[in-house]
Structure formats: C-alpha cells, structure tokens
Scaffold this motif. Structure first.
Motif, PDB file in Angstrom:
ATOM      1  N   GLN A 105       0.639  -1.740   0.649  1.00  0.00           N
ATOM      2  CA  GLN A 105       0.181   0.225  -0.088  1.00  0.00           C
ATOM      3  C   GLN A 105       0.689   1.330  -0.118  1.00  0.00           C
ATOM      4  OE1 GLN A 105      -2.327  -0.041   3.511  1.00  0.00           O
ATOM      5  NE2 GLN A 105      -3.316  -2.299   2.942  1.00  0.00           N
ATOM      6  N   HIS A 106       1.737   1.396   0.312  1.00  0.00           N
ATOM      7  CA  HIS A 106       2.990   2.116   0.116  1.00  0.00           C
ATOM      8  C   HIS A 106       3.980   3.003  -0.556  1.00  0.00           C
ATOM      9  CE1 HIS A 106       2.124   2.472   4.543  1.00  0.00           C
ATOM     10  NE2 HIS A 106       1.887   0.918   4.569  1.00  0.00           N
ATOM     11  N   ILE A 107       4.017   1.648  -1.537  1.00  0.00           N
ATOM     12  CA  ILE A 107       5.260   1.491  -2.471  1.00  0.00           C
ATOM     13  C   ILE A 107       4.333   3.264  -3.951  1.00  0.00           C
ATOM     14  CG2 ILE A 107       5.642   0.257  -5.060  1.00  0.00           C
ATOM     15  CD1 ILE A 107       5.393  -2.161  -2.782  1.00  0.00           C
ATOM     16  N   TYR A 108       5.126   3.850  -3.855  1.00  0.00           N
ATOM     17  CA  TYR A 108       4.474   4.209  -5.519  1.00  0.00           C
ATOM     18  C   TYR A 108       4.858   4.114  -7.074  1.00  0.00           C
ATOM     19  CZ  TYR A 108       4.518   8.557  -8.671  1.00  0.00           C
ATOM     20  OH  TYR A 108       4.210   9.351  -9.590  1.00  0.00           O
ATOM     21  N   GLY A 109       6.648   3.610  -6.521  1.00  0.00           N
ATOM     22  CA  GLY A 109       6.910   3.212  -8.306  1.00  0.00           C
ATOM     23  C   GLY A 109       8.496   2.384  -7.458  1.00  0.00           C
ATOM     24  N   TYR A 110       9.020   2.158  -8.621  1.00  0.00           N
ATOM     25  CA  TYR A 110      10.455   1.716  -8.461  1.00  0.00           C
ATOM     26  C   TYR A 110      11.497   2.469  -9.885  1.00  0.00           C
ATOM     27  CZ  TYR A 110       8.016  -2.131  -6.713  1.00  0.00           C
ATOM     28  OH  TYR A 110       7.770  -3.015  -5.889  1.00  0.00           O
ATOM     29  N   GLY A 111      12.421   2.354  -9.396  1.00  0.00           N
ATOM     30  CA  GLY A 111      13.270   2.834 -10.133  1.00  0.00           C
ATOM     31  C   GLY A 111      14.811   1.898 -10.284  1.00  0.00           C
ATOM     32  N   CYS A 112      15.568   1.731 -10.987  1.00  0.00           N
ATOM     33  CA  CYS A 112      17.042   1.354 -11.207  1.00  0.00           C
ATOM     34  C   CYS A 112      18.320   2.548 -10.814  1.00  0.00           C
ATOM     35  CB  CYS A 112      17.398   1.441 -12.837  1.00  0.00           C
ATOM     36  SG  CYS A 112      16.335   0.338 -13.965  1.00  0.00           S
ATOM     37  N   GLY A 113      18.623   1.529  -9.880  1.00  0.00           N
ATOM     38  CA  GLY A 113      20.121   2.372  -9.048  1.00  0.00           C
ATOM     39  C   GLY A 113      21.198   1.730  -9.312  1.00  0.00           C
ATOM     40  N   LEU A 114      22.325   2.664  -8.937  1.00  0.00           N
ATOM     41  CA  LEU A 114      23.728   1.826  -8.633  1.00  0.00           C
ATOM     42  C   LEU A 114      24.312   3.013  -7.402  1.00  0.00           C
ATOM     43  CD1 LEU A 114      25.155   3.293 -12.383  1.00  0.00           C
ATOM     44  CD2 LEU A 114      25.050   0.516 -11.362  1.00  0.00           C
ATOM     45  N   ASP A 115      24.695   1.751  -6.291  1.00  0.00           N
ATOM     46  CA  ASP A 115      25.171   1.851  -5.561  1.00  0.00           C
ATOM     47  C   ASP A 115      26.779   2.078  -5.645  1.00  0.00           C
ATOM     48  OD1 ASP A 115      26.406   1.903  -3.057  1.00  0.00           O
ATOM     49  OD2 ASP A 115      25.791   0.226  -1.591  1.00  0.00           O
ATOM     50  N   PRO A 146      14.677   7.034 -13.477  1.00  0.00           N
ATOM     51  CA  PRO A 146      13.682   8.072 -13.604  1.00  0.00           C
ATOM     52  C   PRO A 146      12.713   6.606 -12.740  1.00  0.00           C
ATOM     53  CG  PRO A 146      13.936   9.009 -16.090  1.00  0.00           C
ATOM     54  CD  PRO A 146      15.274   7.260 -14.965  1.00  0.00           C
ATOM     55  N   ILE A 147      11.480   7.514 -12.099  1.00  0.00           N
ATOM     56  CA  ILE A 147      10.680   6.405 -11.292  1.00  0.00           C
ATOM     57  C   ILE A 147       9.975   5.841 -11.872  1.00  0.00           C
ATOM     58  CG2 ILE A 147       9.560   5.609  -9.388  1.00  0.00           C
ATOM     59  CD1 ILE A 147      12.888   6.000  -8.389  1.00  0.00           C
ATOM     60  N   VAL A 148       9.346   4.322 -12.313  1.00  0.00           N
ATOM     61  CA  VAL A 148       8.496   4.472 -12.825  1.00  0.00           C
ATOM     62  C   VAL A 148       6.841   3.799 -12.286  1.00  0.00           C
ATOM     63  CG1 VAL A 148       7.214   2.307 -14.442  1.00  0.00           C
ATOM     64  CG2 VAL A 148       9.905   3.018 -14.676  1.00  0.00           C
ATOM     65  N   PRO A 149       5.946   4.205 -12.113  1.00  0.00           N
ATOM     66  CA  PRO A 149       4.565   4.703 -11.004  1.00  0.00           C
ATOM     67  C   PRO A 149       4.554   2.778 -10.898  1.00  0.00           C
ATOM     68  CG  PRO A 149       4.643   6.914 -12.300  1.00  0.00           C
ATOM     69  CD  PRO A 149       5.768   5.925 -13.202  1.00  0.00           C
ATOM     70  N   MET A 150       3.977   2.536 -10.041  1.00  0.00           N
ATOM     71  CA  MET A 150       3.641   1.448 -10.286  1.00  0.00           C
ATOM     72  C   MET A 150       2.787   0.720  -8.629  1.00  0.00           C
ATOM     73  SD  MET A 150       6.338  -1.648 -11.326  1.00  0.00           S
ATOM     74  CE  MET A 150       7.047  -1.018 -13.126  1.00  0.00           C
ATOM     75  N   PRO A 151       1.704   2.172  -8.573  1.00  0.00           N
ATOM     76  CA  PRO A 151       1.370   1.722  -7.034  1.00  0.00           C
ATOM     77  C   PRO A 151       0.644   1.082  -6.773  1.00  0.00           C
ATOM     78  CG  PRO A 151       0.281   3.916  -8.513  1.00  0.00           C
ATOM     79  CD  PRO A 151       1.421   3.114  -9.328  1.00  0.00           C
ATOM     80  N   GLY A 152       1.433   0.727  -5.732  1.00  0.00           N
ATOM     81  CA  GLY A 152       0.869  -0.990  -4.964  1.00  0.00           C
ATOM     82  C   GLY A 152       0.939  -2.398  -5.487  1.00  0.00           C
ATOM     83  N   HIS A 153       2.151  -1.893  -6.567  1.00  0.00           N
ATOM     84  CA  HIS A 153       2.762  -3.662  -7.399  1.00  0.00           C
ATOM     85  C   HIS A 153       4.072  -3.730  -6.636  1.00  0.00           C
ATOM     86  CE1 HIS A 153       3.442  -6.234 -10.218  1.00  0.00           C
ATOM     87  NE2 HIS A 153       4.849  -5.882 -10.698  1.00  0.00           N
ATOM     88  N   VAL A 154       3.678  -4.926  -6.218  1.00  0.00           N
ATOM     89  CA  VAL A 154       4.806  -5.487  -5.568  1.00  0.00           C
ATOM     90  C   VAL A 154       5.742  -6.310  -6.460  1.00  0.00           C
ATOM     91  CG1 VAL A 154       6.085  -7.928  -4.058  1.00  0.00           C
ATOM     92  CG2 VAL A 154       4.326  -5.746  -3.325  1.00  0.00           C
ATOM     93  N   ILE A 155       6.837  -6.174  -7.003  1.00  0.00           N
ATOM     94  CA  ILE A 155       7.927  -6.530  -7.434  1.00  0.00           C
ATOM     95  C   ILE A 155       8.493  -7.743  -6.659  1.00  0.00           C
ATOM     96  CG2 ILE A 155      10.428  -6.328  -8.907  1.00  0.00           C
ATOM     97  CD1 ILE A 155       9.686  -3.951  -9.715  1.00  0.00           C
ATOM     98  N   GLU A 156       8.954  -8.872  -7.416  1.00  0.00           N
ATOM     99  CA  GLU A 156       9.575 -10.355  -6.838  1.00  0.00           C
ATOM    100  C   GLU A 156      10.366 -10.948  -7.734  1.00  0.00           C
ATOM    101  OE1 GLU A 156       5.240 -12.309  -5.646  1.00  0.00           O
ATOM    102  OE2 GLU A 156       5.788 -11.961  -4.052  1.00  0.00           O
ATOM    103  N   ARG A 157       9.762 -10.895  -8.997  1.00  0.00           N
ATOM    104  CA  ARG A 157      11.547 -11.391 -10.180  1.00  0.00           C
ATOM    105  C   ARG A 157      11.215 -10.530 -10.999  1.00  0.00           C
ATOM    106  NH1 ARG A 157       9.985 -15.867  -9.691  1.00  0.00           N
ATOM    107  NH2 ARG A 157       8.133 -15.611  -8.039  1.00  0.00           N
TER     108      ARG A 157
END
Length: 236
Positions: A105-115, A146-157
């Motif tokens: 419920q708290h997820i807005y979206g996802y991005g790619c990151g480099l640490d 850029p953040i890809v909006p995916m409200p409420g979606h859980v990426i598992e794989r």
C-alpha cells in the motif's frame, strides 16, 4: 506572516524524475540494504543466514543522488571504485510498524539504482570496526533512473543486470533477494517512521567489481528500465 531569512540561499529540494510526467518525486531519505543476495554476500566474504540474521542498512545524504545518464569525475580518495546494480523502491506513504502484508500500500513505484562504493575505504573501515560513511556516502554515489509509477505493485522477480563498456558484469534475478520488497519495508518501519519520498535501494547481486575513469556503466531491470553512468577523469 514573517518570511524565513537565510544566511545564504538554500539548495533546491532533492527530487527524482518520474517517467512519463513533468512532475518530480520529492526525495526524503536514501536507505540502502546490505548483502541482500546470497551469492553477493558470499563474494564479499560475509555469508547471510536468513533464519538467524535480519537485514541491515546504511544511508546516504542527498548530495549522493545523481540522475541516470550523467557524466561525473572519478571520485577522490580511492583507487578501487565499485558498482552495485540495484532495484530502488520509492514510497508514496509511510508509517511505523507496517505489516509485511500491507507493505504494498505504501509503494509509489520503482527505479534502477547504482550504489557506487569506495571499496578500499569500506574494507579499511570494516576491518577497523569503523563506520562506512566515507566509503558509501560520497558525492554522486547514489545513481537513480526515472521512477516508474507502479502504485501498490510488488516486484518479486525479473532480470537485473549491469554491463561495463558493453561487457556483462552482473546478471541475476530479483527472486534471488534474501529479503523481498515487502520484508524490507516492514523491517525498516520497525526502526524508522517511513515517509513518502523515502527511497530504498534493495541490494545488489553478485558480480560487483571496480571501474576506472573513462568507463561507461549500463544496467537494466526487467519491467523498470535502463540506467547509465559515464565516469570521467578525476577532477574533470
């Protein structure tokens, strides 16, 4: 109403581009998960026992945030600068003691990151029992697409991979994470009051290694998109 007067002009608020929108996502905090893929934990010499251990975290300041596609100088004070490709979760809301089953419920979206990490400084600090701040929290070391909006979606794989000068260095699947997106949100919320705009870099798979000035990094995450970084000569 009295206006606030500053000694000097404060910096612009930290923010990240949102795919398909001219609006930007305001950034609160940058959380990073350490050793969240078994194979990476092994290659770092610190295997994880998921039955006994719990996730651990470090943070970076806003000065570390850098947009994908940027060209930046090789950082100072290191000769062993490492890449770590990661899925980033952007929160749209927060709270404390969030249940794992409600985390989506708290997820807005996802991005790619480099640490990006000054590995020589990290190992020296680790061996002396000192904090990692100078190794991890350096300028331009939290690269973000850029953040890809995916409200409420859980990426598992999905595939997560990175190339350096077109040579494959990392190639794994996000199903190999020890603690998934739900677990991380729930666990972090037991230690922090999470907020909208918090970013969670969820850890990197095996294959991390050094990069040199002049090299280009290109990564991608299935369903999220690409990320890139060009390293220039030191002081450029």
């Amino acid at each position: 109403m009295n206006s606030i007067r500053y000694v000097w002009t404060p910096p612009e608020p930290a923010s990240v581009a949102v795919q398909g929108s001219d609006e930007r996502l305001p950034v609160q905090r940058l959380f990073f998960v350490g050793r969240n893929y078994h194979a990476h934990a092994v290659e770092m010499g610190r295997p994880v026992d998921a039955q006994r251990d719990r996730p651990f975290y470090f943070t970076k300041s806003h000065s570390a945030l850098l947009a994908s596609g940027s060209s930046v100088p090789y950082p100072p004070a290191t000769s062993n600068y490492h890449y770590e490709m990661e899925l980033v979760v952007a929160l749209r809301s927060g709270g404390a003691d969030i249940a794992a089953e409600a985390a989506h419920q708290h997820i807005y979206g996802y991005g790619c990151g480099l640490d990006m990490t000054r590995r020589d400084l990290q190992f020296a600090a680790r061996d002396q029992g000192k904090p990692w701040d100078t190794a991890k929290d350096c300028e331009n070391s939290a690269v973000i697409s850029p953040i890809v909006p995916m409200p409420g979606h859980v990426i598992e794989r999905g595939r997560i991979e990175l190339r350096v000068d077109a040579q494959q260095r990392q190639d794994s699947d996000m199903s190999n994470m020890i603690w998934g997106v739900r677990d991380l949100i729930a666990d972090l919320s037991r230690m922090y009051h999470l907020r909208a705009g918090d970013l969670i870099y969820t850890g990197t798979p095996e294959g991390v290694g050094p990069v040199q000035a002049g090299q280009r990094l290109d990564g991608s995450i299935e369903g999220v998109g690409p990320i890139s970084l060009q390293l220039l000569a030191a002081g450029a």
